[in-house]
Every structure is written in structure tokens, then in C-alpha cells.
Design an enzyme around this catalytic site. Structure first.
Site, PDB file in Angstrom:
ATOM      1  N   ASN A 155      67.234  79.673  11.183  1.00 44.89           N
ATOM      2  CA  ASN A 155      66.197  78.953  10.429  1.00 44.89           C
ATOM      3  C   ASN A 155      65.075  78.630  11.405  1.00 44.89           C
ATOM      4  OD1 ASN A 155      64.643  77.250   8.905  1.00 44.89           O
ATOM      5  ND2 ASN A 155      66.129  75.561   8.869  1.00 44.89           N
ATOM      6  N   TRP A 156      63.984  79.357  11.266  1.00 44.62           N
ATOM      7  CA  TRP A 156      62.872  79.167  12.214  1.00 44.62           C
ATOM      8  C   TRP A 156      62.027  77.940  11.886  1.00 44.62           C
ATOM      9  CZ3 TRP A 156      60.155  84.258  14.228  1.00 44.62           C
ATOM     10  CH2 TRP A 156      61.067  84.963  15.016  1.00 44.62           C
ATOM     11  N   LYS A 157      62.246  77.347  10.726  1.00 43.97           N
ATOM     12  CA  LYS A 157      61.469  76.168  10.314  1.00 43.97           C
ATOM     13  C   LYS A 157      59.966  76.475  10.434  1.00 43.97           C
ATOM     14  CE  LYS A 157      65.282  73.383  11.901  1.00 43.97           C
ATOM     15  NZ  LYS A 157      65.797  72.073  12.194  1.00 43.97           N
TER      16      LYS A 157
ATOM     17  N   HIS B 263      67.655  71.995   2.419  1.00 44.94           N
ATOM     18  CA  HIS B 263      67.758  71.577   3.829  1.00 44.94           C
ATOM     19  C   HIS B 263      67.397  70.092   3.918  1.00 44.94           C
ATOM     20  CE1 HIS B 263      67.014  71.252   8.109  1.00 44.94           C
ATOM     21  NE2 HIS B 263      67.670  72.400   8.253  1.00 44.94           N
TER      22      HIS B 263
ATOM     23  N   GLU C  68      65.722  68.476   5.935  1.00 47.53           N
ATOM     24  CA  GLU C  68      64.308  68.192   6.241  1.00 47.53           C
ATOM     25  C   GLU C  68      63.459  68.272   4.971  1.00 47.53           C
ATOM     26  OE1 GLU C  68      63.892  70.998   9.460  1.00 47.53           O
ATOM     27  OE2 GLU C  68      65.230  69.756  10.679  1.00 47.53           O
TER      28      GLU C  68
ATOM     29  N   GLU D 135      75.722  70.816   7.063  1.00 44.63           N
ATOM     30  CA  GLU D 135      74.877  70.424   8.186  1.00 44.63           C
ATOM     31  C   GLU D 135      74.808  68.896   8.272  1.00 44.63           C
ATOM     32  OE1 GLU D 135      71.983  73.752   9.342  1.00 44.63           O
ATOM     33  OE2 GLU D 135      70.977  72.499   7.857  1.00 44.63           O
TER      34      GLU D 135
ATOM     35  N   GLY E  51      69.312  69.329  15.454  1.00 50.70           N
ATOM     36  CA  GLY E  51      68.286  69.200  16.499  1.00 50.70           C
ATOM     37  C   GLY E  51      68.559  68.099  17.506  1.00 50.70           C
TER      38      GLY E  51
ATOM     39  N   SER F 137      73.007  71.897  15.812  1.00 49.51           N
ATOM     40  CA  SER F 137      73.127  72.036  17.263  1.00 49.51           C
ATOM     41  C   SER F 137      74.124  73.112  17.703  1.00 49.51           C
ATOM     42  CB  SER F 137      73.472  70.683  17.904  1.00 49.51           C
ATOM     43  OG  SER F 137      72.413  69.768  17.698  1.00 49.51           O
TER      44      SER F 137
ATOM     45  N   GLY G 137      69.181  76.452  13.959  1.00 48.91           N
ATOM     46  CA  GLY G 137      67.754  76.154  14.033  1.00 48.91           C
ATOM     47  C   GLY G 137      67.190  76.560  15.384  1.00 48.91           C
ATOM     48  N   GLY G 138      67.092  75.588  16.297  1.00 51.84           N
ATOM     49  CA  GLY G 138      66.445  75.797  17.591  1.00 51.84           C
ATOM     50  C   GLY G 138      66.921  77.037  18.344  1.00 51.84           C
TER      51      GLY G 138
HETATM   52  C1  PEP Z   1      68.933  73.421  11.040  1.00 54.21           C
HETATM   53  O1  PEP Z   1      67.834  72.905  11.004  1.00 54.21           O
HETATM   54  O2  PEP Z   1      69.371  73.995  10.039  1.00 54.21           O
HETATM   55  C2  PEP Z   1      69.685  73.338  12.290  1.00 54.21           C
HETATM   56  C3  PEP Z   1      70.963  73.539  12.240  1.00 54.21           C
HETATM   57  O3  PEP Z   1      68.967  73.031  13.429  1.00 54.21           O
HETATM   58  P1  PEP Z   1      69.539  73.012  14.938  1.00 54.21           P
HETATM   59  O4  PEP Z   1      70.399  74.227  15.113  1.00 54.21           O
HETATM   60  O5  PEP Z   1      68.310  73.035  15.792  1.00 54.21           O
HETATM   61  O6  PEP Z   1      70.342  71.748  15.069  1.00 54.21           O
END
Ligand code: PEP
Length: 249
Positions: free
Chosen positions: A9-11, A93, A95, A163, A169, A209, A230-231
Site C-alpha cells: 500500500n503506497w498510500k 483502511h 486512515e 491491521e 507505521g 509494521s 505500507g512503508g
Molecule cells: C498500512 O498502512 O496498511 C500498513 C500496514 O502500514 P505499515 O506497514 O507502514 O505499518
């Protein structure tokens, strides 16, 4: 048999220069056993599809509107995403739930629209830290499962991502026992609602994470069929080892 899924997920990250990351992944993981999906910003979908046509990578979007067309300035429909090259859409999600006040019924309506258009959906759910500390996690997940998943699904087109909001994050990750408890609970609830055959074909991802350093341990959990990342999905050098850990699990 569920095919494992490494979903990125590049957001709100990525411009043309970052397409090189997708190109690098496509070249390196031609023989991947797992499915690899990257949810780019919508602006990159069409160009990214040049690198995903015949390779191991599929593309996704991070949201869609619940309607097919109409006067919704700034919004994008599921059909438009499919047309631009997406095969998946991430919905619900945390966010988006927080930034856009999206609730389970909105997620469910968007999921219905996405499935109707021919997209696969990744529906996200997870608890806040206070809910975890108050021992309410399973109640929260049970409510999100009941509220955000449409009734008329097929197993292959639905993916669920657990999640925990406090793990996204932050570098904090639940214990293996906590991940296992929630994933088992989700599988049982899906069996109760959709029957064993459909429930067993729905992939359950863990997200929050996930890094090259913790991926193998998480992927060893019985009802974990992959990850939403994500990251660590932004750079091929980080996402690659996660894909390899999933292939090896
Ligand atoms: C996400 O936003 O779906 C996520 C899992 O982010 P991260 O891996 O950066 O915690």
C-alpha cells in the site's frame, strides 16, 4: 488452496520516478509463488501497468466511490480503476476511516460496487490501542466483519486485512499469539457466515509494521495468508525480502 498474497500500500507516496521500484520487483520476482500486488496512487496506475502486463505483479487502488458514475467531484469509480489497470482495491483502511469518516456501511457499499465492476477487494479492519488494552479486540473485529463485508461474495474475490491501528507505521507489532488469535477468530466468523468452502478460500492478511526482519515469523502463523505492507512496500529492496519470506513460508 489459498495463494499467498504480498500486498503493498503506497498510500499518498510515489511519482513517475518510483515506477522503477515496480519494474525492479517485476524483474526480480518473475518466478514468485506468491501473488504480489501494489496499490499505487491512482495517478500511477496506468503507467505502472506497463510493468505488470505479463509479470508476477498485479496492481490495486486504495479507495473507490460506491456509485458507478455521477456528480462526485474528485472521486473515482471502481470501473475507472479497473480501466486504469487495477485488479484490486483496498477498502476501509483505518486512515480512510479516520480521515474521511468512513464507517462499516460505507466500506460495504464500496465493496459491493468494486465487486460488481470486477475488482477484487481487500477489506481492512483493526482495533485501536485502547480497545486492545480493554480486551475488546475480538468484539471490534467481529463488528467490522459483520458490518463491512457484503453478503454476496465469493472467496476468491475477497481478501481481509487485519491491521491493528496501533501497529500501522509505528514499528510496534502484536505478539504472534495475538495475531494468531485474531486470524483464527476471523476464519471462524467467516465460516459461520459464509460456510466452510467460501470461508476457507478467503485470504487473511496481517498488516502493521511488517518488515524484512519480522516477516518470516508472522508468515508462519497458521491463518496468515500474506501481508498488507505500507512503508516497507515503497522500495523494492525492502519489499523483495518480504515477498521471499512469504514464498518460503
Ligand atoms: C498500512 O498502512 O496498511 C500498513 C500496514 O502500514 P505499515 O506497514 O507502514 O505499518
Amino acid at each position: 488452496m489459498r495463494r499467498k498474497l504480498a500486498a503493498g500500500n503506497w498510500k499518498m507516496n510515489g511519482t513517475s520516478a518510483d515506477l522503477a521500484q515496480i519494474e525492479a520487483l517485476a524483474e526480480k520476482h518473475t518466478g514468485a509463488l506468491s501473488e504480489i500486488m501494489i496499490a499505487t496512487p491512482d495517478t500511477l496506475l496506468h503507467r505502472a501497468s506497463a510493468f505488470t502486463k505479463s509479470g508476477p505483479i498485479t496492481l490495486g487502488a486504495q479507495n473507490c466511490h460506491k456509485n458507478e458514475t455521477g456528480a462526485h467531484t474528485g472521486d473515482v469509480s471502481a470501473e475507472m480503476l479497473l480501466d486504469a489497470g487495477a485488479s484490486y482495491v483496498i477498502l476501509g483502511h483505518s486512515e480512510r476511516r479516520a480521515d474521511h469518516d468512513e464507517h462499516d456501511e460505507d466500506v460495504r457499499a464500496k465493496a459491493r460496487a468494486a465487486l460488481k465492476a470486477g475488482l477484487r477487494v481487500i477489506i481492512c479492519m483493526g482495533e485501536e490501542l485502547q480497545e486492545r488494552e480493554a480486551d475488546n479486540t475480538l468484539d471490534i473485529i467481529g463488528g467490522q466483519l459483520a458490518g463491512s463485508i457484503p453478503d454476496d461474495i465469493s472467496g476468491e474475490t475477497l481478501v481481509i486485512a487485519y491491521e491493528p491501528i496501533w501497529a500501522i507505521g509505528t514499528g510496534k507489532v502484536p505478539s504472534i499469539a495475538q495475531i494468531s488469535e485474531v486470524h483464527d477468530f476471523i476464519r471462524i466468523r467467516l465460516e459461520q457466515r459464509f460456510g466452510p468452502q467460501i470461508a476457507r478460500s478467503i485470504r487473511l492478511l496481517y498488516g502493521g509494521s511488517v518488515k524484512p526482519t519480522n516477516a518470516a515469523e508472522i508468515f508462519a502463523v497458521q491463518n496468515v495468508d500474506g501481508a498488507l505492507v505500507g512503508g516497507a512496500s515503497l522500495k523494492a529492496a525492502d519489499f523483495g525480502p518480504i515477498i521471499e519470506a512469504l514464498d518460503a513460508s
